[in-house]
Scaffold this motif. Structure first.
Motif, PDB file in Angstrom:
ATOM      1  N   MET A 225       0.812  -1.444  -0.076  1.00 18.16           N
ATOM      2  CA  MET A 225       0.017   0.070  -0.114  1.00 18.16           C
ATOM      3  C   MET A 225       0.819   1.206  -0.129  1.00 18.16           C
ATOM      4  SD  MET A 225      -3.202  -1.079   2.467  1.00 18.16           S
ATOM      5  CE  MET A 225      -2.506  -1.828   3.813  1.00 18.16           C
ATOM      6  N   ARG A 226       2.197   1.177   0.511  1.00 20.73           N
ATOM      7  CA  ARG A 226       2.964   2.184   0.659  1.00 20.73           C
ATOM      8  C   ARG A 226       3.516   2.547  -0.733  1.00 20.73           C
ATOM      9  NH1 ARG A 226       5.068   1.022   5.489  1.00 20.73           N
ATOM     10  NH2 ARG A 226       6.691   0.158   4.596  1.00 20.73           N
ATOM     11  N   ASN A 227       3.884   1.679  -1.521  1.00 25.23           N
ATOM     12  CA  ASN A 227       4.715   1.830  -2.661  1.00 25.23           C
ATOM     13  C   ASN A 227       3.941   1.236  -3.997  1.00 25.23           C
ATOM     14  OD1 ASN A 227       7.598   2.111  -1.670  1.00 25.23           O
ATOM     15  ND2 ASN A 227       7.073   0.548  -0.111  1.00 25.23           N
ATOM     16  N   GLY A 228       2.777   0.566  -3.858  1.00 23.14           N
ATOM     17  CA  GLY A 228       1.931   0.369  -4.976  1.00 23.14           C
ATOM     18  C   GLY A 228       2.477  -0.244  -6.113  1.00 23.14           C
ATOM     19  N   ALA A 229       2.472  -0.095  -7.449  1.00 18.73           N
ATOM     20  CA  ALA A 229       3.022  -0.784  -8.340  1.00 18.73           C
ATOM     21  C   ALA A 229       4.511  -0.923  -8.427  1.00 18.73           C
ATOM     22  CB  ALA A 229       2.241  -0.239  -9.797  1.00 18.73           C
ATOM     23  N   LYS A 230       4.965   0.096  -7.937  1.00 16.17           N
ATOM     24  CA  LYS A 230       6.386   0.171  -7.802  1.00 16.17           C
ATOM     25  C   LYS A 230       7.031  -1.114  -7.134  1.00 16.17           C
ATOM     26  CE  LYS A 230       6.672   4.134  -5.867  1.00 16.17           C
ATOM     27  NZ  LYS A 230       7.315   5.208  -5.178  1.00 16.17           N
ATOM     28  N   ILE A 231       6.621  -1.546  -6.128  1.00 17.97           N
ATOM     29  CA  ILE A 231       6.869  -3.016  -5.391  1.00 17.97           C
ATOM     30  C   ILE A 231       6.154  -4.061  -6.024  1.00 17.97           C
ATOM     31  CG2 ILE A 231       5.367  -2.591  -3.595  1.00 17.97           C
ATOM     32  CD1 ILE A 231       8.941  -4.113  -3.323  1.00 17.97           C
ATOM     33  N   ILE A 232       4.713  -3.861  -6.176  1.00 17.47           N
ATOM     34  CA  ILE A 232       3.911  -4.970  -6.635  1.00 17.47           C
ATOM     35  C   ILE A 232       4.454  -5.701  -7.901  1.00 17.47           C
ATOM     36  CG2 ILE A 232       1.667  -5.878  -7.087  1.00 17.47           C
ATOM     37  CD1 ILE A 232       0.653  -3.528  -5.191  1.00 17.47           C
ATOM     38  N   LYS A 233       4.639  -4.940  -9.097  1.00 12.97           N
ATOM     39  CA  LYS A 233       4.942  -5.519 -10.284  1.00 12.97           C
ATOM     40  C   LYS A 233       6.419  -6.281 -10.332  1.00 12.97           C
ATOM     41  CE  LYS A 233       4.748  -3.275 -14.031  1.00 12.97           C
ATOM     42  NZ  LYS A 233       4.870  -2.230 -15.233  1.00 12.97           N
ATOM     43  N   PRO A 234       7.364  -5.448  -9.609  1.00 12.04           N
ATOM     44  CA  PRO A 234       8.715  -6.409  -9.867  1.00 12.04           C
ATOM     45  C   PRO A 234       8.475  -7.799  -8.985  1.00 12.04           C
ATOM     46  CG  PRO A 234       8.924  -4.490  -8.702  1.00 12.04           C
ATOM     47  CD  PRO A 234       7.903  -4.301  -9.298  1.00 12.04           C
ATOM     48  N   LEU A 235       7.833  -7.678  -7.716  1.00 14.89           N
ATOM     49  CA  LEU A 235       7.624  -8.833  -6.955  1.00 14.89           C
ATOM     50  C   LEU A 235       6.910  -9.889  -7.618  1.00 14.89           C
ATOM     51  CD1 LEU A 235       8.732 -10.254  -4.279  1.00 14.89           C
ATOM     52  CD2 LEU A 235       6.786  -9.214  -2.924  1.00 14.89           C
ATOM     53  N   LEU A 236       6.014  -9.222  -8.227  1.00 14.44           N
ATOM     54  CA  LEU A 236       4.915 -10.238  -8.900  1.00 14.44           C
ATOM     55  C   LEU A 236       5.823 -10.967 -10.096  1.00 14.44           C
ATOM     56  CD1 LEU A 236       2.039 -11.135  -9.281  1.00 14.44           C
ATOM     57  CD2 LEU A 236       1.772  -9.615 -11.110  1.00 14.44           C
ATOM     58  N   VAL A 237       6.742 -10.160 -10.791  1.00 10.71           N
ATOM     59  CA  VAL A 237       7.324 -10.840 -11.883  1.00 10.71           C
ATOM     60  C   VAL A 237       8.328 -11.744 -11.359  1.00 10.71           C
ATOM     61  CG1 VAL A 237       9.204 -10.427 -13.718  1.00 10.71           C
ATOM     62  CG2 VAL A 237       7.152  -8.991 -13.409  1.00 10.71           C
ATOM     63  N   VAL A 238       9.335 -11.566 -10.411  1.00 11.08           N
ATOM     64  CA  VAL A 238      10.130 -12.439  -9.758  1.00 11.08           C
ATOM     65  C   VAL A 238       9.455 -13.702  -9.231  1.00 11.08           C
ATOM     66  CG1 VAL A 238      11.648 -12.887  -7.897  1.00 11.08           C
ATOM     67  CG2 VAL A 238      11.650 -10.620  -9.205  1.00 11.08           C
ATOM     68  N   THR A 239       8.222 -13.695  -8.686  1.00 10.65           N
ATOM     69  CA  THR A 239       7.425 -14.813  -8.023  1.00 10.65           C
ATOM     70  C   THR A 239       7.167 -15.618  -9.139  1.00 10.65           C
ATOM     71  OG1 THR A 239       6.817 -13.391  -6.092  1.00 10.65           O
ATOM     72  CG2 THR A 239       5.470 -15.386  -6.497  1.00 10.65           C
ATOM     73  N   CYS A 240       6.404 -15.084 -10.154  1.00 10.10           N
ATOM     74  CA  CYS A 240       5.827 -15.781 -11.151  1.00 10.10           C
ATOM     75  C   CYS A 240       6.693 -16.586 -11.974  1.00 10.10           C
ATOM     76  CB  CYS A 240       5.014 -15.094 -12.165  1.00 10.10           C
ATOM     77  SG  CYS A 240       3.376 -14.481 -11.749  1.00 10.10           S
ATOM     78  N   LEU A 241       8.289 -15.991 -12.213  1.00 15.45           N
ATOM     79  CA  LEU A 241       9.000 -16.660 -12.843  1.00 15.45           C
ATOM     80  C   LEU A 241       9.715 -17.650 -12.168  1.00 15.45           C
ATOM     81  CD1 LEU A 241      10.716 -13.719 -14.768  1.00 15.45           C
ATOM     82  CD2 LEU A 241       9.268 -15.386 -15.720  1.00 15.45           C
ATOM     83  N   ALA A 242      10.010 -17.422 -10.559  1.00 18.60           N
ATOM     84  CA  ALA A 242      10.444 -18.246  -9.719  1.00 18.60           C
ATOM     85  C   ALA A 242       9.395 -19.583  -9.679  1.00 18.60           C
ATOM     86  CB  ALA A 242      10.744 -17.742  -8.445  1.00 18.60           C
ATOM     87  N   LEU A 243       8.534 -19.572  -9.549  1.00 19.97           N
ATOM     88  CA  LEU A 243       7.376 -20.518  -9.480  1.00 19.97           C
ATOM     89  C   LEU A 243       7.522 -21.272 -10.538  1.00 19.97           C
ATOM     90  CD1 LEU A 243       3.977 -18.956  -8.134  1.00 19.97           C
ATOM     91  CD2 LEU A 243       5.446 -20.186  -6.702  1.00 19.97           C
ATOM     92  N   ALA A 244       7.409 -20.717 -11.971  1.00 20.43           N
ATOM     93  CA  ALA A 244       7.618 -21.256 -13.237  1.00 20.43           C
ATOM     94  C   ALA A 244       8.930 -22.291 -13.020  1.00 20.43           C
ATOM     95  CB  ALA A 244       7.522 -20.554 -14.203  1.00 20.43           C
ATOM     96  N   ILE A 245       9.989 -21.610 -12.542  1.00 14.02           N
ATOM     97  CA  ILE A 245      11.206 -22.464 -12.625  1.00 14.02           C
ATOM     98  C   ILE A 245      11.080 -23.644 -11.561  1.00 14.02           C
ATOM     99  CG2 ILE A 245      13.577 -22.257 -12.262  1.00 14.02           C
ATOM    100  CD1 ILE A 245      13.528 -19.400 -13.139  1.00 14.02           C
ATOM    101  N   LYS A 246      10.478 -23.206 -10.616  1.00 19.01           N
ATOM    102  CA  LYS A 246      10.485 -24.354  -9.461  1.00 19.01           C
ATOM    103  C   LYS A 246       9.655 -25.435 -10.151  1.00 19.01           C
ATOM    104  CE  LYS A 246       9.911 -26.141  -5.327  1.00 19.01           C
ATOM    105  NZ  LYS A 246      11.102 -26.458  -4.636  1.00 19.01           N
TER     106      LYS A 246
END
Length: 261
Positions: A225-246
């Motif tokens: 809530m403090r950072n909005g898309a600035k933190i959500i977008k990169p973490l979402l990208v990293v999480t999705c790619l990490a899940l895919a690799i996992k």
């Protein structure tokens, strides 16, 4: 609850906190807690049921945090949450006859595609955009469908909810994240009830992990809530790619089995 060494319990509590933190922002917490439970020696079915119990704490914590700050009106979302419960319960009941290998083969590529979409779509921000589907139709179709997936398989359901809100409901990234959490709670609840009737829940372990999930989700949602898309977008990208690799790195993944490596 089976006897578990203190160091493993501390390991599980740390995993639950981290999962709650990540899940409250980008989803994917189950890919942390389920392997952690298996490492601790919990049988697979009990691990799935216990994971749903502690996941309820994280999704409810994030839901409360976003609602308190006015990012989501819970009363408007209850019908959608009910559809997520129904879809997830049906998915969990049918998990034994659904061709799970097909889901396991497809999911890494879908999650990778979501990560790349959010990575390379520059216009994604916290501003709402054009709505492509009415809330009523969205709640009748995509919500129970994703809930069904969560009941059958699970990993990445929060990311699918979020992408659907962005693409179909026209929500900004923060608003989509906030609205995802109650639906995540609903899909967790539906599958959890099935596991309860199956006797596949370790209550003590799930509850103490749930406390850590709750705390992790509070920290994560406030950061979002403090950072909005600035933190959500990169973490979402990293999480999705990490899940895919996992998922694709798992030696039992059907794609690897079919291709012989």
């Amino acid at each position: 609850m089976p006897d578990i060494a203190l160091n493993l319990i501390l390991f599980l509590l740390a995993a639950a906190f981290i999962a709650g933190f990540i899940d409250s922002i980008a989803g994917g917490g189950g890919l942390i807690t389920i392997p952690a439970l298996l490492i601790a020696g919990i049988p697979p079915l009990d691990a799935l049921g216990t994971n749903k119990l502690q996941g309820l704490f994280g999704s409810s914590s994030a839901t409360i945090a976003y609602a308190r700050r006015g990012h989501v009106k819970l009363s408007d979302q209850l019908p959608m949450a009910a559809m997520a419960v129904i879809g997830s319960a049906i998915g969990a009941l049918l998990a034994t006859i659904i061709p799970g290998d097909v889901l396991k083969a497809i999911m890494p590529f879908l999650l990778g595609a979501i990560g790349l979409y959010f990575a390379f779509k520059p216009s994604l921000n916290d501003q709402d955009s054009h709505r492509r589907m009415t809330p009523f139709l969205f709640g009748l179709t995509f919500v129970p469908l994703i809930g069904f997936y969560d009941g059958v398989f699970g990993p990445g359901a929060g990311s699918f909810f979020m992408l659907s809100f962005v693409l179909l409901a026209g929500f900004g990234v923060l608003k989509a994240t906030a609205h995802t959490k109650l639906l995540n709670f609903g899909s967790n609840l539906g599958a959890f009830l099935v596991f309860v009737f199956s006797g596949a829940v370790l209550w003590k372990l799930g509850l103490i992990m749930g406390v850590c999930q709750f705390l992790g989700a509070q920290v994560g949602s406030r950061l979002a809530m403090r950072n909005g898309a600035k933190i959500i977008k990169p973490l979402l990208v990293v999480t999705c790619l990490a899940l895919a690799i996992k998922l694709i790195a798992d030696p039992t993944n059907p794609v690897r089995v079919w291709m012989g490596f």
